[in-house]
Design a protein around this motif. Structure first.
Motif, PDB file in Angstrom:
ATOM      1  N   PHE A 172       0.836  -1.196   0.000  1.00  0.00           N
ATOM      2  CA  PHE A 172       0.000   0.000   0.000  1.00  0.00           C
ATOM      3  C   PHE A 172       0.872   1.247   0.000  1.00  0.00           C
ATOM      4  O   PHE A 172       1.863   1.311   0.720  1.00  0.00           O
ATOM      5  CB  PHE A 172      -0.912   0.034   1.234  1.00  0.00           C
ATOM      6  CG  PHE A 172      -2.064  -0.924   1.141  1.00  0.00           C
ATOM      7  CD1 PHE A 172      -3.284  -0.514   0.640  1.00  0.00           C
ATOM      8  CD2 PHE A 172      -1.911  -2.238   1.542  1.00  0.00           C
ATOM      9  CE1 PHE A 172      -4.340  -1.395   0.545  1.00  0.00           C
ATOM     10  CE2 PHE A 172      -2.959  -3.132   1.456  1.00  0.00           C
ATOM     11  CZ  PHE A 172      -4.184  -2.706   0.951  1.00  0.00           C
TER      12      PHE A 172
ATOM     13  N   CYS B 132      -0.818   7.836  -0.265  1.00  0.00           N
ATOM     14  CA  CYS B 132      -2.219   7.995  -0.642  1.00  0.00           C
ATOM     15  C   CYS B 132      -3.045   6.731  -0.441  1.00  0.00           C
ATOM     16  O   CYS B 132      -4.230   6.719  -0.742  1.00  0.00           O
ATOM     17  CB  CYS B 132      -2.329   8.467  -2.091  1.00  0.00           C
ATOM     18  SG  CYS B 132      -1.693   7.261  -3.257  1.00  0.00           S
ATOM     19  N   GLY B 133      -2.427   5.669   0.084  1.00  0.00           N
ATOM     20  CA  GLY B 133      -3.209   4.497   0.447  1.00  0.00           C
ATOM     21  C   GLY B 133      -3.620   3.594  -0.705  1.00  0.00           C
ATOM     22  O   GLY B 133      -4.396   2.675  -0.519  1.00  0.00           O
TER      23      GLY B 133
ATOM     24  N   TYR C  42      -3.632   0.602  -3.322  1.00  0.00           N
ATOM     25  CA  TYR C  42      -3.136  -0.777  -3.319  1.00  0.00           C
ATOM     26  C   TYR C  42      -2.216  -0.925  -4.524  1.00  0.00           C
ATOM     27  O   TYR C  42      -2.660  -0.877  -5.674  1.00  0.00           O
ATOM     28  CB  TYR C  42      -4.322  -1.733  -3.390  1.00  0.00           C
ATOM     29  CG  TYR C  42      -3.961  -3.199  -3.320  1.00  0.00           C
ATOM     30  CD1 TYR C  42      -3.323  -3.716  -2.203  1.00  0.00           C
ATOM     31  CD2 TYR C  42      -4.291  -4.060  -4.351  1.00  0.00           C
ATOM     32  CE1 TYR C  42      -3.003  -5.059  -2.125  1.00  0.00           C
ATOM     33  CE2 TYR C  42      -3.983  -5.414  -4.284  1.00  0.00           C
ATOM     34  CZ  TYR C  42      -3.334  -5.906  -3.163  1.00  0.00           C
ATOM     35  OH  TYR C  42      -3.024  -7.236  -3.086  1.00  0.00           O
TER      36      TYR C  42
ATOM     37  N   LEU D  47      -8.452   5.136  -7.346  1.00  0.00           N
ATOM     38  CA  LEU D  47      -8.728   5.549  -5.977  1.00  0.00           C
ATOM     39  C   LEU D  47     -10.208   5.785  -5.741  1.00  0.00           C
ATOM     40  O   LEU D  47     -10.803   5.280  -4.824  1.00  0.00           O
ATOM     41  CB  LEU D  47      -7.967   6.832  -5.689  1.00  0.00           C
ATOM     42  CG  LEU D  47      -6.917   6.682  -4.615  1.00  0.00           C
ATOM     43  CD1 LEU D  47      -6.282   8.004  -4.335  1.00  0.00           C
ATOM     44  CD2 LEU D  47      -7.515   6.099  -3.359  1.00  0.00           C
ATOM     45  N   ARG D  48     -10.803   6.583  -6.606  1.00  0.00           N
ATOM     46  CA  ARG D  48     -12.180   6.954  -6.396  1.00  0.00           C
ATOM     47  C   ARG D  48     -13.067   5.988  -7.158  1.00  0.00           C
ATOM     48  O   ARG D  48     -12.921   5.798  -8.353  1.00  0.00           O
ATOM     49  CB  ARG D  48     -12.417   8.391  -6.893  1.00  0.00           C
ATOM     50  CG  ARG D  48     -13.773   8.931  -6.589  1.00  0.00           C
ATOM     51  CD  ARG D  48     -13.920   9.198  -5.092  1.00  0.00           C
ATOM     52  NE  ARG D  48     -15.321   9.477  -4.810  1.00  0.00           N
ATOM     53  CZ  ARG D  48     -16.151   8.554  -4.357  1.00  0.00           C
ATOM     54  NH1 ARG D  48     -15.726   7.332  -4.159  1.00  0.00           N
ATOM     55  NH2 ARG D  48     -17.400   8.865  -4.098  1.00  0.00           N
ATOM     56  N   THR D  49     -13.973   5.363  -6.457  1.00  0.00           N
ATOM     57  CA  THR D  49     -14.912   4.475  -7.114  1.00  0.00           C
ATOM     58  C   THR D  49     -16.299   4.825  -6.632  1.00  0.00           C
ATOM     59  O   THR D  49     -16.453   5.482  -5.608  1.00  0.00           O
ATOM     60  CB  THR D  49     -14.621   3.019  -6.763  1.00  0.00           C
ATOM     61  OG1 THR D  49     -14.555   2.914  -5.349  1.00  0.00           O
ATOM     62  CG2 THR D  49     -13.324   2.539  -7.360  1.00  0.00           C
TER      63      THR D  49
ATOM     64  N   PRO E  12     -19.552   4.769  -4.681  1.00  0.00           N
ATOM     65  CA  PRO E  12     -19.852   4.136  -3.400  1.00  0.00           C
ATOM     66  C   PRO E  12     -20.885   3.030  -3.574  1.00  0.00           C
ATOM     67  O   PRO E  12     -21.769   3.137  -4.426  1.00  0.00           O
ATOM     68  CB  PRO E  12     -20.409   5.278  -2.543  1.00  0.00           C
ATOM     69  CG  PRO E  12     -20.725   6.383  -3.479  1.00  0.00           C
ATOM     70  CD  PRO E  12     -19.971   6.156  -4.761  1.00  0.00           C
TER      71      PRO E  12
ATOM     72  N   THR F 136     -25.981   1.619   0.360  1.00  0.00           N
ATOM     73  CA  THR F 136     -25.798   1.572   1.814  1.00  0.00           C
ATOM     74  C   THR F 136     -26.208   0.242   2.417  1.00  0.00           C
ATOM     75  O   THR F 136     -25.602  -0.215   3.363  1.00  0.00           O
ATOM     76  CB  THR F 136     -26.621   2.679   2.504  1.00  0.00           C
ATOM     77  OG1 THR F 136     -27.909   2.688   1.912  1.00  0.00           O
ATOM     78  CG2 THR F 136     -25.950   4.015   2.381  1.00  0.00           C
TER      79      THR F 136
ATOM     80  N   LEU G 208     -23.489  -2.281   2.802  1.00  0.00           N
ATOM     81  CA  LEU G 208     -22.331  -2.020   3.643  1.00  0.00           C
ATOM     82  C   LEU G 208     -22.674  -2.169   5.112  1.00  0.00           C
ATOM     83  O   LEU G 208     -23.782  -1.851   5.524  1.00  0.00           O
ATOM     84  CB  LEU G 208     -21.839  -0.585   3.398  1.00  0.00           C
ATOM     85  CG  LEU G 208     -21.237  -0.347   2.016  1.00  0.00           C
ATOM     86  CD1 LEU G 208     -21.127   1.129   1.737  1.00  0.00           C
ATOM     87  CD2 LEU G 208     -19.879  -1.008   1.924  1.00  0.00           C
ATOM     88  N   PRO G 209     -21.714  -2.663   5.888  1.00  0.00           N
ATOM     89  CA  PRO G 209     -21.980  -2.748   7.330  1.00  0.00           C
ATOM     90  C   PRO G 209     -22.038  -1.345   7.918  1.00  0.00           C
ATOM     91  O   PRO G 209     -21.418  -0.424   7.382  1.00  0.00           O
ATOM     92  CB  PRO G 209     -20.770  -3.511   7.853  1.00  0.00           C
ATOM     93  CG  PRO G 209     -19.709  -3.299   6.837  1.00  0.00           C
ATOM     94  CD  PRO G 209     -20.372  -3.084   5.521  1.00  0.00           C
TER      95      PRO G 209
ATOM     96  N   ALA H 134     -10.021  -2.174  -5.979  1.00  0.00           N
ATOM     97  CA  ALA H 134     -10.454  -0.837  -6.371  1.00  0.00           C
ATOM     98  C   ALA H 134     -11.567  -0.344  -5.448  1.00  0.00           C
ATOM     99  O   ALA H 134     -11.689   0.844  -5.190  1.00  0.00           O
ATOM    100  CB  ALA H 134     -10.932  -0.847  -7.814  1.00  0.00           C
ATOM    101  N   HIS H 135     -12.393  -1.267  -4.978  1.00  0.00           N
ATOM    102  CA  HIS H 135     -13.481  -0.868  -4.099  1.00  0.00           C
ATOM    103  C   HIS H 135     -13.143  -1.103  -2.634  1.00  0.00           C
ATOM    104  O   HIS H 135     -14.017  -1.034  -1.781  1.00  0.00           O
ATOM    105  CB  HIS H 135     -14.763  -1.632  -4.446  1.00  0.00           C
ATOM    106  CG  HIS H 135     -15.344  -1.203  -5.754  1.00  0.00           C
ATOM    107  ND1 HIS H 135     -14.821  -1.627  -6.945  1.00  0.00           N
ATOM    108  CD2 HIS H 135     -16.373  -0.382  -6.049  1.00  0.00           C
ATOM    109  CE1 HIS H 135     -15.524  -1.084  -7.934  1.00  0.00           C
ATOM    110  NE2 HIS H 135     -16.464  -0.325  -7.409  1.00  0.00           N
TER     111      HIS H 135
ATOM    112  N   PHE I 191     -11.716  -6.495   0.696  1.00  0.00           N
ATOM    113  CA  PHE I 191     -10.687  -7.494   0.927  1.00  0.00           C
ATOM    114  C   PHE I 191     -11.288  -8.630   1.745  1.00  0.00           C
ATOM    115  O   PHE I 191     -11.204  -8.620   2.964  1.00  0.00           O
ATOM    116  CB  PHE I 191      -9.504  -6.870   1.678  1.00  0.00           C
ATOM    117  CG  PHE I 191      -8.848  -5.752   0.918  1.00  0.00           C
ATOM    118  CD1 PHE I 191      -7.954  -6.012  -0.100  1.00  0.00           C
ATOM    119  CD2 PHE I 191      -9.153  -4.429   1.214  1.00  0.00           C
ATOM    120  CE1 PHE I 191      -7.351  -4.979  -0.800  1.00  0.00           C
ATOM    121  CE2 PHE I 191      -8.559  -3.393   0.516  1.00  0.00           C
ATOM    122  CZ  PHE I 191      -7.657  -3.666  -0.493  1.00  0.00           C
ATOM    123  N   PRO I 192     -11.923  -9.586   1.095  1.00  0.00           N
ATOM    124  CA  PRO I 192     -12.562 -10.661   1.870  1.00  0.00           C
ATOM    125  C   PRO I 192     -11.515 -11.494   2.608  1.00  0.00           C
ATOM    126  O   PRO I 192     -10.376 -11.602   2.157  1.00  0.00           O
ATOM    127  CB  PRO I 192     -13.268 -11.506   0.813  1.00  0.00           C
ATOM    128  CG  PRO I 192     -13.005 -10.877  -0.494  1.00  0.00           C
ATOM    129  CD  PRO I 192     -11.972  -9.817  -0.345  1.00  0.00           C
TER     130      PRO I 192
END
Lengths: 169, 487
Positions: A17, A21-22, A24, A31-33, A35, A38, A41-42, A92-93, A96-97
């Motif tokens: 990483f 800028c984090g 991968y 970077l921007r994907t 969203p 809702t 998402l948890p 990209a999103h 990471f399972p």
């Protein structure tokens, strides 16, 4: 040295990483994907203390879990954590399972990126479909999404069309 | 090749690790007859027979068997194991390249499957800030939380209560909780007055704890404050360090926005404890209960991970990533990991730089974990070597998901560290960019509230304003507890 495709910072080979800028780095994923919806998402758990140990419940011993992927005859030892995500890696999103089923033909077999969760509570395991496209099956019965179902040794679960067997230690 | 001790020889012979030598001999004979290549049975198998013979060579000999048990226990395997650990490396094979490369090691530590978890008596002291700023809601909620704790504790536990403002007052000397009514009335008598001078409160609290401090109890000070202390911070740290050496832990809980997070973090770290942020007074009760519950499930303490690097590798950075994220500082090759609670495994991520090495297998580092397990009244030690193959064309196995997952959460935590650093050194544009990146990543992870907070603060920075204390603390402590999501 390798260069971050997003910010240009240089890193040693093997870096995963970008510290700047984090991103991968192995895929240099955008970077921007968009969203995700809702309900997929948890909820934020940043301030939730109950997530660590549920109210009124003594801290429990967490057990590791083994999953046998029948099609590819792959056995995976999963870490002893309260929650495990099953799905397909999508850097990209930021998905990471804990069990990435890409290598087992996950995409062809209809595995969603966020497909199902295995939850550990009070020494027992539960499986919960997290709104996958093709559903999760427990011993050939389709699960109602977002409802946890208890898991037992030897149970067969089906993620899309991919069959897995639960091996408890 | 797997080393001898990795294989469960007891399972090969189908006996329990507690089996007597006689039982082992009997099991071996029965199996040998069945699997012998000349036995004529359907299951006859030379491989299986050799395996059985090998297992018996070790287990059939009391001296070899003891050595085998010992080695397995050291590695967190077998029946004698108390602590178990899993060590995962980012790669098994490293490419031979002329420059340095990165290598990651993930260590998961938890009580071994068969280990007994026993609740030790708690020896607690609540040190409550009752300065004027605590007046009203804050103090009321703290008092309600203290009442709750009194009810939650068990008869064998001891509790003391200290209130401090300009000076410290021992509201209830440490005592067994056989008279709960008295404890409740003491809590009710806390009134707000004066300023915040922490040192006196801290000293008085530690003094109370020392009265009941023994090896087989968990002694812990919980400090609740909403303000900054002035002039006595260094002395507070010295007191905390001393407490840490005596195995008295300190947890700090900061309420509201005005407290000094760097100081309270540091204070707790001296003892391997943690600092938590309470943004709404209503949360005090839950956070405090959670802390006390955690202390009750303490399994090991004074946990230390020592990293001994070989010739080709050295430490870049190390982080605890569960139950919460924290940067670990190595002292004499050793990382201080503090407590291990039965319900929450500890996870450590180690970033290693690997220098160019000749082809073949090399030891990169040796990991040694020591911890005191109070229920056993002794120290436990695990040792493991980590090796990697250097090859011109590595097979390119994917990096284990657990490492990618952990690094992904960690990278957000590190970016916020850097955002504050950039802000402090006046690099506002850099700080803004980082906060925005954090917001994007958090949103992708579904952490909407935190994401909005980061975006809000990025906006403030863009407009030339200051970051709000609330935003700073929410993001700092929020990204830190991304660790609890595990994975």
């Amino acid at each position: 040295m390798i260069e971050c495709p997003s910010c240009g910072k240089k890193h040693r080979p093997g870096t995963l990483f970008c510290t700047e800028c984090g991103v991968y780095l192995p895929t240099g994923g955008a970077l921007r994907t968009e969203p995700l919806s809702t309900n997929e998402l948890p909820k934020s758990r940043a301030t939730s203390w109950e997530a660590v140990a549920p109210e009124g419940e003594r801290a429990e011993m967490l057990q590791p879990l083994r999953i046998h992927i029948l099609a590819s005859d792959r056995q995976v030892q999963l870490p002893a954590t309260p929650e495990l995500l099953l799905g397909r890696l999508d850097t990209a999103h930021g998905i990471f399972p804990d069990l990435d089923l890409t290598a087992d033909g996950g995409l062809e077999m209809g595995v969603s990126r966020r497909h199902a969760k295995i939850i550990q509570r009070g020494g027992e395991f539960f499986i919960e479909d997290v709104g996958s496209a093709n559903g999760t099956f427990l011993n050939d019965q389709r699960l109602t999404p977002y409802l946890p179902y208890p898991l037992n040794e030897g149970d067969e679960i089906q993620i899309g069309r991919l069959r897995l067997r639960i091996v408890l230690e | 090749m797997r080393a001898d001790w990795e294989k469960d020889l007891y399972a090969v012979l189908g006996v329990s690790p507690e089996a007597t030598q006689e039982e082992i001999k009997r099991a071996y004979r029965a199996l040998a007859r069945r699997f012998h290549p000349d036995s004529g049975t359907e299951v006859a198998s030379p491989e299986r027979f050799r395996e059985i013979q090998k297992a018996y060579r070790v287990l059939g000999d009391p001296v070899r068997r003891r050595a085998y048990d010992q080695r397995r226990a050291e590695r967190g395997l077998g029946a004698g194991a108390v602590l178990a650990w899993d060590i995962v490396a980012s790669q098994e094979e490293l490419p031979i390249i002329s420059e340095e490369q990165m290598f990651y090691v993930l260590v998961d530590i938890r009580p071994a499957g068969g280990a007994r978890v026993q609740r030790l008596p708690l020896n607690l002291c609540l040190v409550v800030d009752r300065s004027t700023s605590m007046q009203g809601d804050r103090l009321d909620y703290v008092k309600a939380a203290a009442h709750q704790i009194i009810d939650d504790l068990e008869d064998q536990d001891t509790l003391g209560i200290v209130a401090f403002s300009d000076r410290a007052e021992i509201l209830m000397p440490s005592r067994r909780l056989d008279d709960q009514a008295r404890a409740h009335s003491r809590v009710s008598s806390i009134w707000a007055s004066g300023g915040t001078e922490m040192l006196q409160g801290l000293k008085a609290g530690l003094e109370q704890l020392r009265r009941f401090h023994r090896d087989d109890v968990v002694s812990h000070l919980i400090l609740l404050t909403d303000g900054r202390t002035y002039g006595d911070e260094d002395e507070c740290i010295v007191e905390a360090r001393r407490a840490g050496l005596e195995r008295i832990g300190i947890t700090t809980l900061g309420i509201g926005e005005d407290w000094n997070d760097a100081f309270l973090d540091d204070l707790a770290h001296q003892t391997g404890g943690t600092c938590s942020y309470i943004s709404y007074p209503q949360q005090v009760r839950d956070v405090l209960r959670e802390q006390v519950r955690g202390l009750g499930s303490l399994f090991a303490r004074d946990m230390r991970l020592t990293l001994r690097f070989g010739d080709h590798a050295w430490l870049e950075a190390a982080f605890r990533t569960a139950p919460y994220i924290e940067r670990l500082v190595s002292q004499n090759e050793t990382l201080n990991l503090g407590m291990l609670q039965a319900g929450s495994p500890a996870r450590v991520l180690i970033e290693v730089v690997v220098a160019s090495a000749p082809p073949g297998r090399h030891r990169l580092l040796q990991l040694e974990l020591t911890a005191e397990v109070p229920a056993l009244g002794r120290q436990v030690r695990l040792v493991s070597d980590l090796e990697a193959d250097f090859a011109a064309e590595p097979s390119g196995e994917p990096v284990p998901a657990a490492i990618v997952n952990t690094l992904s959460r960690l990278s957000i935590f590190r970016m916020q560290e850097q955002a504050w650093m950039a802000l402090e050194s006046g690099e506002r544009e850099k700080a803004r960019r980082r906060l925005e990146t954090i917001a994007t990543r958090l949103l992708d992870m579904g952490e909407k509230e935190l994401a909005h907070m980061a975006l809000l603060e990025a906006g403030r920075v863009a407009q030339g304003g200051q970051v709000s204390e609330k935003g700073h603390k929410t993001i700092k402590y929020g990204t830190r507890s991304l660790g609890i999501k595990g994975g």
